[in-house]
Design a protein around this motif. Structure first.
Motif, PDB file in Angstrom:
ATOM      1  N   ASP A 181       0.825  -1.209   0.000  1.00 59.89           N
ATOM      2  CA  ASP A 181       0.000   0.000   0.000  1.00 59.89           C
ATOM      3  C   ASP A 181       0.855   1.252   0.000  1.00 59.89           C
ATOM      4  OD1 ASP A 181      -2.204  -1.592   0.000  1.00 59.89           O
ATOM      5  OD2 ASP A 181      -2.941  -1.019   1.989  1.00 59.89           O
ATOM      6  N   ASP A 182       1.981   1.222   0.724  1.00 64.36           N
ATOM      7  CA  ASP A 182       2.856   2.390   0.747  1.00 64.36           C
ATOM      8  C   ASP A 182       3.497   2.631  -0.615  1.00 64.36           C
ATOM      9  OD1 ASP A 182       4.261   4.560   2.081  1.00 64.36           O
ATOM     10  OD2 ASP A 182       6.045   3.317   1.868  1.00 64.36           O
ATOM     11  N   LEU A 183       3.890   1.560  -1.305  1.00 65.90           N
ATOM     12  CA  LEU A 183       4.448   1.705  -2.648  1.00 65.90           C
ATOM     13  C   LEU A 183       3.443   2.359  -3.592  1.00 65.90           C
ATOM     14  CD1 LEU A 183       6.290  -1.714  -3.172  1.00 65.90           C
ATOM     15  CD2 LEU A 183       7.332   0.501  -2.711  1.00 65.90           C
ATOM     16  N   LEU A 184       2.219   1.857  -3.565  1.00 66.22           N
ATOM     17  CA  LEU A 184       1.186   2.410  -4.437  1.00 66.22           C
ATOM     18  C   LEU A 184       0.818   3.832  -4.040  1.00 66.22           C
ATOM     19  CD1 LEU A 184      -1.191  -0.622  -5.054  1.00 66.22           C
ATOM     20  CD2 LEU A 184      -0.158   0.813  -6.811  1.00 66.22           C
ATOM     21  N   ALA A 185       0.709   4.069  -2.736  1.00 67.74           N
ATOM     22  CA  ALA A 185       0.369   5.410  -2.265  1.00 67.74           C
ATOM     23  C   ALA A 185       1.438   6.413  -2.688  1.00 67.74           C
ATOM     24  CB  ALA A 185       0.218   5.418  -0.745  1.00 67.74           C
TER      25      ALA A 185
END
Length: 484
Positions: free
Chosen positions: A289-293
């Motif tokens: 999720d952090d990568l995508l965010a």
């Protein structure tokens, strides 16, 4: 006993060649440099840097550049390089009231009017602030009149700069190694701003095809010391880095990735989160999720929390598909996107552009910066709100923001003032968080980033109370107006 000496008047590529020879020759640096020439260096670099892929050699060639008469807006893009070292004209110490400004090609007829309306607020705010600050903080008996005047003016500029348009021209100097310079030029060539693309081409030409400014020659001529032709040829070997940066082209991966992420944002992450100066700390976030965010953040106007909330609604397969699309277009020699680098602490910061420019110089952190958009509004800090002139400032900026809808989209960023709010995601380890908080909370700093540093400390203290005890934060209340 160690033999240690400095080098001077050595062209960057010859210096890189000389240092690289340590791995291939037992000769001393002095002996290596004496037998070298720019032509020998170029032949060596063409073989080892390009043919064999020894990219680390470019780290040894340090290139100084002066980049002048550019907008504040363009300067922010140039400076946004992780391994950048340099200095820019300071809005805290220099008077920009009569500064020229950048005007895009085919700018609308009303463009100069919009720029001048902000300069008028800037001049009025400075005059009001300087008079008030002299009344509020009389000169201490032990302080020299000149030092007092400079300090009060600097404090007044701290307030006035909120109205300074991003079209204002500035100048900066930088020193980078050739590998960073090559990456920087490629990134800037892919900028959506025509001005920045033009600057990138100028930077490339300055190091690959144009003779550099030779300080030694200039000083000798200034002193009327004759220089014979042979000495002149030795002193001017040609462009400063003609080999290591000659293959710079626009970063196609950045362009393709930007288009892909923009389509993802349009489908899943549209809208605007409420904006005000604030800091929110996130930690222990799901890695994917952090990568995508990180990818989504800079192409949207949503807060990091709102992006994570929307990601939580998506299935793992949908998120895998998004990441797959972005990574499949990465070429063989393309680095992983900066947006996908991770650190344990993630601060989502909404801040005025003036303070952002100061925070933007920190290197030991990962920054993901959202685009400038009038929808995020502008800041009226307490230090301005308490001025008698505050209502005029607020009304003038409100009128200016209302008028922005009448300008083409590519002109609006230049017409925004330093008061404009923008979001930036700062990812860092605890040591860098402590360093940033300690440095930027000092009494000598600008009140805007001091406030951000104190808010960061508050978030850190709530999440890690024991570790926060070691951070030497300067509270907002601890303020000395004469400390600079």
């Amino acid at each position: 006993m160690p033999l240690i000496y400095a080098l001077s008047h050595v062209p960057p590529e010859v210096s890189a060649y000389g240092m690289a020879k340590y791995s291939r020759s037992s000769a001393s640096m002095k002996d290596s440099l004496l037998e070298l020439s720019q032509q020998k260096a170029e032949a060596f670099l063409n073989t080892f840097y390009f043919a064999y892929g020894h990219a680390s050699i470019a780290d040894l060639a340090h290139v100084p550049l002066a980049i002048e008469q550019i907008s504040l807006l363009a300067a922010m893009e140039i400076v946004d390089e992780p391994l950048w070292d340099g200095q820019e004209r300071s809005t805290r110490y220099q008077d920009f009231s009569e500064s020229p400004y950048y005007r895009p090609d085919n700018a609308s007829d009303g463009y100069p009017t919009g720029i001048q309306s902000l300069f008028t607020v800037y001049r009025d705010l400075f005059s009001e602030a300087e008079a008030l600050l002299r009344e509020r903080w009389p000169k201490p008996e032990d302080m020299k009149t000149g030092a007092y005047g400079r300090t009060i003016r600097a404090r007044a500029f701290d307030l006035a700069r909120y109205a300074l348009p991003l079209a204002t021209l500035t100048s900066l100097g930088q020193v980078t190694n050739a590998r960073v310079l090559e990456q920087q030029i490629r990134r800037l060539m892919a900028s959506p701003l025509a001005e920045v693309r033009e600057i990138a081409m100028g930077m490339k030409a300055a190091v690959t095809s144009i003779e550099p400014f030779n300080l030694l020659e200039a000083r000798l001529r200034h002193l009327d010391i004759p220089i014979d032709d042979r000495a002149l040829m030795e002193m001017n070997p040609g462009p400063i880095a003609p080999t290591l940066t000659k293959y710079t082209e626009p970063d196609q991966y950045t362009l393709e990735r930007r288009a892909l992420v923009q389509s993802i944002v349009a489908s899943f992450f549209s809208g605007v989160s409420a904006a005000r100066p604030t800091v929110t700390l996130h930690h222990a976030v799901d890695s994917q999720d952090d990568l995508l965010a990180g990818l989504v953040y800079q192409e949207s106007l949503l807060s990091y929390a709102d992006i994570l909330e929307r990601l939580a609604r998506l299935s793992r397969a949908e998120k895998n598909d998004m990441l797959g699309h972005v990574l499949r277009v990465r070429g063989r020699h393309d680095a992983w996107p900066r947006e996908m680098q991770q650190r344990p602490l993630v601060f989502d910061v909404t801040v005025d552009v003036g303070a952002f420019r100061d925070l933007n110089r920190h290197r030991r952190l990962d920054k993901i910066v959202q685009g400038l958009d009038p929808q995020l509004g502008y800041d009226v800090p307490p230090e301005i709100a308490e001025l008698p002139w505050a209502k005029h400032y607020d009304a003038a900026l409100a009128r200016h923001y209302e008028s922005l809808k009448d300008y083409p989209a590519d002109e609006r960023p230049y017409l925004l003032p330093l008061a404009a709010l923008r979001r930036v995601l700062l990812r860092m380890d605890f040591a860098e968080a402590a360093y940033l908080i300690e440095l930027r909370s000092r009494s000598s700093g600008h009140f805007s980033y001091r406030r951000i540093a104190n808010q960061m400390f508050g978030e850190l203290e709530r999440a890690f109370p024991e570790m926060a005890k070691a951070v030497r934060v300067t509270p907002m209340a601890a303020f000395d107006p004469f400390e600079r």
